[in-house]
Design a protein around this motif. Structure first.
Motif, PDB file in Angstrom:
ATOM      1  N   PRO A 131      -1.075   1.688 -11.814  1.00 23.59           N
ATOM      2  CA  PRO A 131       0.044   1.114 -12.582  1.00 23.59           C
ATOM      3  C   PRO A 131       1.277   2.002 -12.592  1.00 23.59           C
ATOM      4  CG  PRO A 131      -1.712   1.891 -14.041  1.00 23.59           C
ATOM      5  CD  PRO A 131      -2.260   1.942 -12.651  1.00 23.59           C
ATOM      6  N   GLU A 132       1.063   3.319 -12.423  1.00 27.52           N
ATOM      7  CA  GLU A 132       2.199   4.241 -12.436  1.00 27.52           C
ATOM      8  C   GLU A 132       3.111   4.064 -11.225  1.00 27.52           C
ATOM      9  OE1 GLU A 132      -1.062   6.210 -10.090  1.00 27.52           O
ATOM     10  OE2 GLU A 132      -0.928   5.032 -11.943  1.00 27.52           O
ATOM     11  N   ALA A 133       2.635   3.364 -10.188  1.00 27.08           N
ATOM     12  CA  ALA A 133       3.454   3.154  -8.986  1.00 27.08           C
ATOM     13  C   ALA A 133       4.586   2.168  -9.231  1.00 27.08           C
ATOM     14  CB  ALA A 133       2.581   2.673  -7.834  1.00 27.08           C
ATOM     15  N   GLY A 134       4.467   1.341 -10.267  1.00 25.75           N
ATOM     16  CA  GLY A 134       5.555   0.426 -10.613  1.00 25.75           C
ATOM     17  C   GLY A 134       5.698  -0.770  -9.691  1.00 25.75           C
ATOM     18  N   LEU A 135       4.594  -1.260  -9.134  1.00 26.47           N
ATOM     19  CA  LEU A 135       4.696  -2.463  -8.305  1.00 26.47           C
ATOM     20  C   LEU A 135       5.201  -3.651  -9.114  1.00 26.47           C
ATOM     21  CD1 LEU A 135       1.494  -2.382  -6.049  1.00 26.47           C
ATOM     22  CD2 LEU A 135       3.866  -1.992  -5.387  1.00 26.47           C
ATOM     23  N   LEU A 136       4.903  -3.653 -10.399  1.00 24.06           N
ATOM     24  CA  LEU A 136       5.445  -4.658 -11.313  1.00 24.06           C
ATOM     25  C   LEU A 136       6.273  -3.939 -12.374  1.00 24.06           C
ATOM     26  CD1 LEU A 136       2.336  -6.977 -11.744  1.00 24.06           C
ATOM     27  CD2 LEU A 136       4.482  -7.566 -10.611  1.00 24.06           C
ATOM     28  N   PRO A 137       7.397  -4.518 -12.783  1.00 21.56           N
ATOM     29  CA  PRO A 137       8.245  -3.865 -13.793  1.00 21.56           C
ATOM     30  C   PRO A 137       7.496  -3.658 -15.107  1.00 21.56           C
ATOM     31  CG  PRO A 137       9.417  -5.661 -12.703  1.00 21.56           C
ATOM     32  CD  PRO A 137       7.992  -5.774 -12.279  1.00 21.56           C
ATOM     33  N   SER A 138       7.908  -2.648 -15.853  1.00 21.03           N
ATOM     34  CA  SER A 138       7.256  -2.353 -17.134  1.00 21.03           C
ATOM     35  C   SER A 138       7.656  -3.341 -18.220  1.00 21.03           C
ATOM     36  CB  SER A 138       7.598  -0.922 -17.574  1.00 21.03           C
ATOM     37  OG  SER A 138       9.006  -0.758 -17.659  1.00 21.03           O
ATOM     38  N   CYS A 145       0.832  -1.212   0.000  1.00 25.39           N
ATOM     39  CA  CYS A 145       0.000   0.000   0.000  1.00 25.39           C
ATOM     40  C   CYS A 145       0.861   1.255   0.000  1.00 25.39           C
ATOM     41  CB  CYS A 145      -0.936   0.000   1.206  1.00 25.39           C
ATOM     42  SG  CYS A 145      -2.259  -1.230   1.108  1.00 25.39           S
ATOM     43  N   ARG A 146       1.949   1.234   0.754  1.00 21.21           N
ATOM     44  CA  ARG A 146       2.847   2.387   0.786  1.00 21.21           C
ATOM     45  C   ARG A 146       3.513   2.590  -0.579  1.00 21.21           C
ATOM     46  NH1 ARG A 146       0.803   4.177   4.725  1.00 21.21           N
ATOM     47  NH2 ARG A 146       1.785   4.772   6.697  1.00 21.21           N
ATOM     48  N   LEU A 147       3.981   1.511  -1.187  1.00 24.95           N
ATOM     49  CA  LEU A 147       4.648   1.632  -2.487  1.00 24.95           C
ATOM     50  C   LEU A 147       3.674   2.120  -3.558  1.00 24.95           C
ATOM     51  CD1 LEU A 147       6.902  -1.584  -2.543  1.00 24.95           C
ATOM     52  CD2 LEU A 147       7.567   0.766  -1.988  1.00 24.95           C
ATOM     53  N   ALA A 148       2.415   1.729  -3.441  1.00 30.27           N
ATOM     54  CA  ALA A 148       1.395   2.175  -4.394  1.00 30.27           C
ATOM     55  C   ALA A 148       0.862   3.565  -4.054  1.00 30.27           C
ATOM     56  CB  ALA A 148       0.244   1.178  -4.427  1.00 30.27           C
TER      57      ALA A 148
END
Length: 274
Positions: A137-144, A80-83
């Motif tokens: 999606p802009e948070a980058g929890l998964l690599p692009s 949640c923090r990373l997002a």
């Protein structure tokens, strides 16, 4: 008969005083009642200052259990923090039988963390991660990059479903520290596998996080391992140790650790002297 007294004439108004330049100033007029009423009306019409509105409560609630013992709660919190999702925390007591069984690895089902957001209820850490990735999606929890994204999902899934020996031999306990702790032989293979995963990621993507310059889902999944390695004084190679230090210095991780150290509740089963 005496002559009648002549009626006296009213005294003439004094002339205006000459100014220094020889001109005369007209006498000032007294303000009219209408002007006074107009001024009063302006004073009354001036709106009063209103107090600033209170900040709205977070639209999301993250249900967690012990910050000292629950590795899964930590993962949900970090995600949640990373997002950058603003969440309120709801705590479930470690005295709850279901939560206690979960913390002691006696339950096959994980009840926390759970995210409630916009009428939806999402449980299981990976499900929360995928939801947050779709939401932000802009948070980058998964690599692009597609290949890196598949790699990230694979090692996150491995942590989600594996490493049972590590979990039982090195239970999460942020407040504890056991220098020179002798790791049970069954956990050695798990530790070796984790270090192998970290080394491959750091070599491939350049660090300082597993998939490059910013933390992702994978880092959130392996963050409790960094805490465990610190608690039980696990010997690591320099690069793996540096990765642990990077994760433990993450602001969200620092916030969680500080709160865990202030947590009053304890579980004797996890606080035994090894």
């Amino acid at each position: 008969m005496p002559a009648p007294t002549p009626t006296s004439k009213p005294a003439a108004k004094p002339a205006s005083k000459p100014t220094a330049r020889g001109t005369t100033k007209a006498p000032r007029k007294a303000p009219s009642k209408a002007a006074g009423v107009k001024a009063d009306a302006k004073a009354v019409a001036k709106p009063a200052k209103t107090a600033a509105p209170e900040a709205a409560a977070p639209a999301a609630v993250l249900t967690i259990s012990s910050k000292n013992y629950s590795s899964w709660s930590l993962r949900g919190f970090l995600l949640c923090r990373l997002a950058e999702l603003d969440v309120a925390e709801a705590r479930v007591s470690a005295d709850d039988p279901a939560i206690r069984a979960e913390l002691l690895l006696q339950s096959s089902s994980f009840l926390v963390p759970r995210l409630d957001h916009e009428g939806l209820r999402i449980w299981d850490t990976l499900a929360i991660a995928e939801y947050l990735h779709e939401l932000k999606p802009e948070a980058g929890l998964l690599p692009s990059d597609r290949a890196a994204r598949a790699h990230c999902r694979s090692i996150s899934g491995e942590m989600h479903s594996g490493f049972a020996n590590l979990r039982s031999a090195l239970p999460m306990n942020i407040k504890a520290h056991h220098p020179g702790f002798k790791v049970w032989a069954g956990a050695h293979s798990d530790i070796l596998r984790i270090v192998t995963i970290w080394t491959a990621c750091l070599n491939t993507y350049g660090g300082p996080y597993l998939f490059g310059p910013a933390p992702t889902l994978a880092d959130a999944m392996y963050a409790p391992v960094c805490s465990r390695f610190t608690t039980y004084d696990v010997a690591l190679d320099p690069r793996s140790r540096a990765y642990c230090q990077t994760m433990l210095a993450l602001p969200a991780m620092q916030e969680w650790t500080a709160a865990a150290r202030e947590e009053p509740d304890e579980m004797e089963e996890l606080d035994v002297e090894f």
